[in-house]
Scaffold this motif. Structure first.
Motif, PDB file in Angstrom:
ATOM      1  N   ASP A   1       0.825  -1.207   0.000  1.00 56.05           N
ATOM      2  CA  ASP A   1       0.000   0.000   0.000  1.00 56.05           C
ATOM      3  C   ASP A   1       0.864   1.264   0.000  1.00 56.05           C
ATOM      4  O   ASP A   1       0.526   2.258  -0.661  1.00 56.05           O
ATOM      5  CB  ASP A   1      -0.932   0.006   1.206  1.00 56.05           C
ATOM      6  CG  ASP A   1      -2.024  -1.054   1.084  1.00 56.05           C
ATOM      7  OD1 ASP A   1      -2.290  -1.513  -0.043  1.00 56.05           O
ATOM      8  OD2 ASP A   1      -2.598  -1.427   2.128  1.00 56.05           O
ATOM      9  N   GLU A   2       1.971   1.233   0.731  1.00 53.68           N
ATOM     10  CA  GLU A   2       2.881   2.384   0.744  1.00 53.68           C
ATOM     11  C   GLU A   2       3.516   2.583  -0.630  1.00 53.68           C
ATOM     12  O   GLU A   2       3.692   3.711  -1.103  1.00 53.68           O
ATOM     13  CB  GLU A   2       3.963   2.183   1.807  1.00 53.68           C
ATOM     14  CG  GLU A   2       3.424   2.263   3.229  1.00 53.68           C
ATOM     15  CD  GLU A   2       4.430   1.793   4.260  1.00 53.68           C
ATOM     16  OE1 GLU A   2       4.261   2.134   5.453  1.00 53.68           O
ATOM     17  OE2 GLU A   2       5.390   1.072   3.884  1.00 53.68           O
ATOM     18  N   LEU A   3       3.844   1.483  -1.273  1.00 52.85           N
ATOM     19  CA  LEU A   3       4.446   1.533  -2.596  1.00 52.85           C
ATOM     20  C   LEU A   3       3.488   2.164  -3.602  1.00 52.85           C
ATOM     21  O   LEU A   3       3.868   3.073  -4.365  1.00 52.85           O
ATOM     22  CB  LEU A   3       4.789   0.101  -3.023  1.00 52.85           C
ATOM     23  CG  LEU A   3       5.909  -0.140  -4.022  1.00 52.85           C
ATOM     24  CD1 LEU A   3       7.239   0.297  -3.450  1.00 52.85           C
ATOM     25  CD2 LEU A   3       5.954  -1.624  -4.390  1.00 52.85           C
ATOM     26  N   LEU A   4       2.240   1.703  -3.592  1.00 50.87           N
ATOM     27  CA  LEU A   4       1.261   2.211  -4.545  1.00 50.87           C
ATOM     28  C   LEU A   4       0.912   3.672  -4.267  1.00 50.87           C
ATOM     29  O   LEU A   4       0.789   4.479  -5.197  1.00 50.87           O
ATOM     30  CB  LEU A   4      -0.008   1.357  -4.504  1.00 50.87           C
ATOM     31  CG  LEU A   4       0.129  -0.095  -4.963  1.00 50.87           C
ATOM     32  CD1 LEU A   4      -1.234  -0.779  -4.967  1.00 50.87           C
ATOM     33  CD2 LEU A   4       0.763  -0.184  -6.338  1.00 50.87           C
ATOM     34  N   ASP A   5       0.750   4.018  -3.005  1.00 55.45           N
ATOM     35  CA  ASP A   5       0.398   5.399  -2.673  1.00 55.45           C
ATOM     36  C   ASP A   5       1.494   6.358  -3.118  1.00 55.45           C
ATOM     37  O   ASP A   5       1.213   7.437  -3.651  1.00 55.45           O
ATOM     38  CB  ASP A   5       0.161   5.530  -1.165  1.00 55.45           C
ATOM     39  CG  ASP A   5      -0.253   6.936  -0.776  1.00 55.45           C
ATOM     40  OD1 ASP A   5      -1.350   7.375  -1.179  1.00 55.45           O
ATOM     41  OD2 ASP A   5       0.537   7.615  -0.092  1.00 55.45           O
ATOM     42  N   SER A   6       2.736   5.965  -2.916  1.00 60.94           N
ATOM     43  CA  SER A   6       3.852   6.814  -3.326  1.00 60.94           C
ATOM     44  C   SER A   6       3.860   7.007  -4.836  1.00 60.94           C
ATOM     45  O   SER A   6       4.065   8.121  -5.340  1.00 60.94           O
ATOM     46  CB  SER A   6       5.175   6.184  -2.872  1.00 60.94           C
ATOM     47  OG  SER A   6       6.279   6.902  -3.385  1.00 60.94           O
ATOM     48  N   TYR A   7       3.613   5.924  -5.582  1.00 60.85           N
ATOM     49  CA  TYR A   7       3.651   6.030  -7.043  1.00 60.85           C
ATOM     50  C   TYR A   7       2.467   6.830  -7.578  1.00 60.85           C
ATOM     51  O   TYR A   7       2.622   7.661  -8.479  1.00 60.85           O
ATOM     52  CB  TYR A   7       3.647   4.629  -7.671  1.00 60.85           C
ATOM     53  CG  TYR A   7       3.781   4.664  -9.171  1.00 60.85           C
ATOM     54  CD1 TYR A   7       5.010   4.882  -9.777  1.00 60.85           C
ATOM     55  CD2 TYR A   7       2.668   4.493  -9.999  1.00 60.85           C
ATOM     56  CE1 TYR A   7       5.135   4.924 -11.159  1.00 60.85           C
ATOM     57  CE2 TYR A   7       2.786   4.538 -11.384  1.00 60.85           C
ATOM     58  CZ  TYR A   7       4.023   4.749 -11.958  1.00 60.85           C
ATOM     59  OH  TYR A   7       4.144   4.808 -13.329  1.00 60.85           O
ATOM     60  N   LEU A   8       1.283   6.591  -7.019  1.00 56.48           N
ATOM     61  CA  LEU A   8       0.079   7.212  -7.552  1.00 56.48           C
ATOM     62  C   LEU A   8      -0.103   8.660  -7.112  1.00 56.48           C
ATOM     63  O   LEU A   8      -0.624   9.478  -7.872  1.00 56.48           O
ATOM     64  CB  LEU A   8      -1.152   6.402  -7.129  1.00 56.48           C
ATOM     65  CG  LEU A   8      -1.300   5.014  -7.752  1.00 56.48           C
ATOM     66  CD1 LEU A   8      -2.452   4.266  -7.096  1.00 56.48           C
ATOM     67  CD2 LEU A   8      -1.514   5.119  -9.253  1.00 56.48           C
ATOM     68  N   ASN A   9       0.335   8.979  -5.896  1.00 59.20           N
ATOM     69  CA  ASN A   9       0.015  10.293  -5.333  1.00 59.20           C
ATOM     70  C   ASN A   9       1.220  11.147  -4.996  1.00 59.20           C
ATOM     71  O   ASN A   9       1.065  12.330  -4.676  1.00 59.20           O
ATOM     72  CB  ASN A   9      -0.845  10.105  -4.078  1.00 59.20           C
ATOM     73  CG  ASN A   9      -2.148   9.383  -4.375  1.00 59.20           C
ATOM     74  OD1 ASN A   9      -2.886   9.768  -5.286  1.00 59.20           O
ATOM     75  ND2 ASN A   9      -2.432   8.321  -3.641  1.00 59.20           N
ATOM     76  N   GLY A  10       2.411  10.568  -5.035  1.00 52.67           N
ATOM     77  CA  GLY A  10       3.609  11.339  -4.749  1.00 52.67           C
ATOM     78  C   GLY A  10       4.156  12.011  -5.996  1.00 52.67           C
ATOM     79  O   GLY A  10       3.509  12.042  -7.043  1.00 52.67           O
ATOM     80  N   PRO A  11       5.354  12.576  -5.907  1.00 52.95           N
ATOM     81  CA  PRO A  11       6.002  13.156  -7.091  1.00 52.95           C
ATOM     82  C   PRO A  11       6.132  12.103  -8.188  1.00 52.95           C
ATOM     83  O   PRO A  11       6.262  10.904  -7.916  1.00 52.95           O
ATOM     84  CB  PRO A  11       7.381  13.586  -6.560  1.00 52.95           C
ATOM     85  CG  PRO A  11       7.197  13.732  -5.085  1.00 52.95           C
ATOM     86  CD  PRO A  11       6.181  12.709  -4.690  1.00 52.95           C
ATOM     87  N   ARG A  12       6.134  12.544  -9.414  1.00 54.96           N
ATOM     88  CA  ARG A  12       6.184  11.610 -10.539  1.00 54.96           C
ATOM     89  C   ARG A  12       7.484  10.812 -10.523  1.00 54.96           C
ATOM     90  O   ARG A  12       8.569  11.379 -10.366  1.00 54.96           O
ATOM     91  CB  ARG A  12       6.056  12.364 -11.853  1.00 54.96           C
ATOM     92  CG  ARG A  12       5.899  11.440 -13.065  1.00 54.96           C
ATOM     93  CD  ARG A  12       5.898  12.203 -14.377  1.00 54.96           C
ATOM     94  NE  ARG A  12       5.661  11.288 -15.491  1.00 54.96           N
ATOM     95  CZ  ARG A  12       5.812  11.614 -16.772  1.00 54.96           C
ATOM     96  NH1 ARG A  12       6.208  12.847 -17.090  1.00 54.96           N
ATOM     97  NH2 ARG A  12       5.587  10.724 -17.724  1.00 54.96           N
ATOM     98  N   THR A  13       7.367   9.502 -10.688  1.00 56.39           N
ATOM     99  CA  THR A  13       8.526   8.618 -10.708  1.00 56.39           C
ATOM    100  C   THR A  13       9.230   8.658 -12.055  1.00 56.39           C
ATOM    101  O   THR A  13      10.466   8.633 -12.132  1.00 56.39           O
ATOM    102  CB  THR A  13       8.090   7.163 -10.409  1.00 56.39           C
ATOM    103  OG1 THR A  13       7.485   7.126  -9.113  1.00 56.39           O
ATOM    104  CG2 THR A  13       9.266   6.207 -10.454  1.00 56.39           C
ATOM    105  N   LEU A  14       8.459   8.716 -13.138  1.00 55.55           N
ATOM    106  CA  LEU A  14       9.002   8.684 -14.491  1.00 55.55           C
ATOM    107  C   LEU A  14       9.177  10.098 -15.030  1.00 55.55           C
ATOM    108  O   LEU A  14       8.775  11.068 -14.407  1.00 55.55           O
ATOM    109  CB  LEU A  14       8.072   7.877 -15.401  1.00 55.55           C
ATOM    110  CG  LEU A  14       7.759   6.456 -14.923  1.00 55.55           C
ATOM    111  CD1 LEU A  14       6.732   5.795 -15.837  1.00 55.55           C
ATOM    112  CD2 LEU A  14       9.025   5.614 -14.849  1.00 55.55           C
ATOM    113  N   SER A  15       9.781  10.205 -16.192  1.00 56.85           N
ATOM    114  CA  SER A  15      10.000  11.507 -16.828  1.00 56.85           C
ATOM    115  C   SER A  15      10.297  11.272 -18.303  1.00 56.85           C
ATOM    116  O   SER A  15      10.381  10.129 -18.757  1.00 56.85           O
ATOM    117  CB  SER A  15      11.180  12.242 -16.168  1.00 56.85           C
ATOM    118  OG  SER A  15      12.404  11.556 -16.454  1.00 56.85           O
TER     119      SER A  15
END
Length: 523
Positions: free
Chosen positions: A132-146
């Motif tokens: 859940d922490e992994l998904l929340d970070s990817y979906l709602n945190g700063p963008r992982t990709l660029s």
């Protein structure tokens, strides 16, 4: 467009440099440099432009598994990741945007296996944390990709589980949607676990060397970027009358799409995506699938009907207007096969179709079950018609062109607003067009992936035992998408949505009725 690639020899090699020149679709290459590039196609463009600011539609695939800790050593994972990035060069590419009409994938061919490994390391991360922490970070945190990092691999290990022989591992495979689609993502995951489970470190090193020599060293064009969807579809007609007829057919098909329902939205809060996911155990899943088969439909068609009934029980307005839902259509069966195209499956190949169902319920509660199965059969007929329509290729091409054109307009508007130079266009002159057109609102999008156990060859994963799969993407504000699939023998239904973008009570009520409908109709 001029492009180039140089298959570079290893240090100390006496191999010469072989000059080649080849053109594949909109991509051309020769051996004067290490750079390969091609223009994005219309479908890729329609996904790329909205992604620039905050990663809208950036995909993720989460897989949970139990395995001995030694199988997830960083050295083994890095080698596996590097091998697959060499096989599928879009994963190791970047995007350069020169203007709205000139957007390119750029791939710098690694000059050695060591360079391929070093680049793989740059897009690999180990971290602590739960699923859940992994998904929340990817979906709602700063963008992982660029634009310079189109893929990323995260391996997460929860706190130590003592002296157990196996541990739980959470894997997150991240890519942009303009790079590929769900079919590519799942096929890739299958190959990733197969390699990781079946080969030693020495064997993986040898395989990386082989892949690099075949695709990068003196490839003679074998390491070119895979062609776009539009270049893989059968060639469009050059006959003027037929082209006009195709455009008219496309517009007529769009005019038939009527939908009068949408979830009530709210604004003013930052987007926050959540993904409630419900698995049904194997015994229950067998019962559900058997029930669907007995009624002549798939679980995918039944899911459309579930949403139709759930919405009718949630909403008591506009029953005279139908409910419309949209879904993605796999276009890979329509593609032209040619040996000149790179054998990578990493490219996006999806179209779109809609299912329109009534929004009302029968007065007698005893008739609801019959109504459910009738709507499931209607959804099946509409889905089949979309997939087997003789106009599928021309409609898909027209839709891609329309979406890309609109994406360019919106992208320029966004950029002008960011640069404080945007001016609102003058109001369009009023025309006497007769009666108003009916609405074409979509209630929800459905991503129905089918039986993923047909893709994941679990028996080849040795000591790695997959147990959980969650997939989706970063959403725009007010985004919503339902997923349905079977995995490890279980049916999974999930709802990814912006919890700050909708009326919470309405979404909660709808989701309750979806799950209750599984109990009521499917068993």
């Amino acid at each position: 467009m001029s492009t180039a690639v140089e298959p570079t020899s290893q240090p100390g090699s006496t191999d010469g440099v072989h000059t080649i020149s080849q053109s594949i679709g909109s991509l051309s290459l020769d051996a004067d440099s290490q750079r390969v590039e091609r223009q994005l196609g219309n479908t890729e463009t329609s996904y790329f432009l909205p992604s620039r600011e905050s990663g809208v539609n950036d995909m993720y695939l989460h897989l949970g598994c139990r395995a001995p800790a030694h199988l997830f050593q960083r050295t083994l994972v890095r080698l596996t990741w590097a091998i697959l990035r060499v096989r599928h060069p879009l994963l190791a590419s970047r995007v350069e945007m020169h203007d709205y009409e000139d957007i390119r994938f750029v791939y710098n061919v690694p000059s050695s296996p060591e360079e391929a490994l070093a680049r793989a390391e740059e897009s690999l991360e180990y971290r602590k944390g739960t699923k859940d922490e992994l998904l929340d970070s990817y979906l709602n945190g700063p963008r992982t990709l660029s634009n310079s990092r189109l893929s990323y691999l995260i391996v997460s290990e929860p706190p130590s589980e003592g002296n157990e022989d196996t541990q739980n591992h959470d894997i997150l495979i991240c890519t942009t949607h303009f790079l590929g689609d769900g079919m590519a993502l799942h096929q890739f995951a299958n190959h990733f676990f197969n390699l990781l489970a079946s080969k030693t470190e020495v064997e993986l090193k040898d395989l990386l060397q082989q892949e690099w020599e075949t695709r990068c060293k003196a490839s003679h064009g074998q390491s070119v970027l895979p062609a776009s969807l539009e270049d893989r579809l059968p060639k469009e007609s050059q006959v003027g009358f037929k082209r006009i007829a195709e455009r008219i057919d496309f517009q007529l098909s769009q005019d038939k799409l009527i939908g009068g329902h949408a979830f009530p939205r709210r604004s003013g809060q930052a987007r926050r995506t959540i993904v409630p996911t419900i698995p049904f155990d194997e015994e229950r899943t067998k019962k559900i699938l058997k029930n669907c088969k007995e009624h002549g439909v798939s679980i995918s068609a039944a899911t459309f009907a579930l949403c139709s009934i759930a919405w009718a029980r949630t909403n008591n307005l506009k029953w005279e207007l139908p409910t419309m839902m949209y879904s993605a259509l796999n276009l890979r069966p329509q593609l032209v096969t040619t040996p000149a195209i790179n054998d990578s499956y990493w490219f996006i190949a999806i179209g779109y179709f809609n299912v329109v169902l009534p929004a009302f319920l029968p007065k007698s509660t005893q008739d609801v079950s019959a109504t459910f199965w009738q709507r499931a059969r209607s959804a099946k007929e509409q889905s089949t018609d979309a997939a087997k329509n003789k106009r599928l290729v021309s409609r898909s091409r027209e839709m891609a062109a329309k979406r890309a054109k609109q994406a360019r307009v919106w992208a320029k508007e966004d950029d002008d607003k960011a640069n404080s130079v945007w001016k609102a266009p003058p109001p369009a002159p009023k025309k006497d067009t007769g009666p108003p057109r009916p609405p074409s609102n979509a209630l929800i999008g459905l991503s129905l992936l089918g039986n993923l156990d047909g893709i994941y060859k679990h028996a080849t994963f040795s000591e790695i035992k997959l147990h959980t799969l969650t997939t989706g993407s970063r959403q725009r504000q007010g985004g919503m998408l339902m997923f349905g699939y079977t995995f490890v023998g279980k049916l999974w239904i999930s709802l990814g949505y912006d919890e700050n973008g909708f009326d919470k009570d309405v979404v909660d009520k709808f989701w309750h009725h979806v799950l209750a409908g599984v109990d009521e109709f499917l068993g």
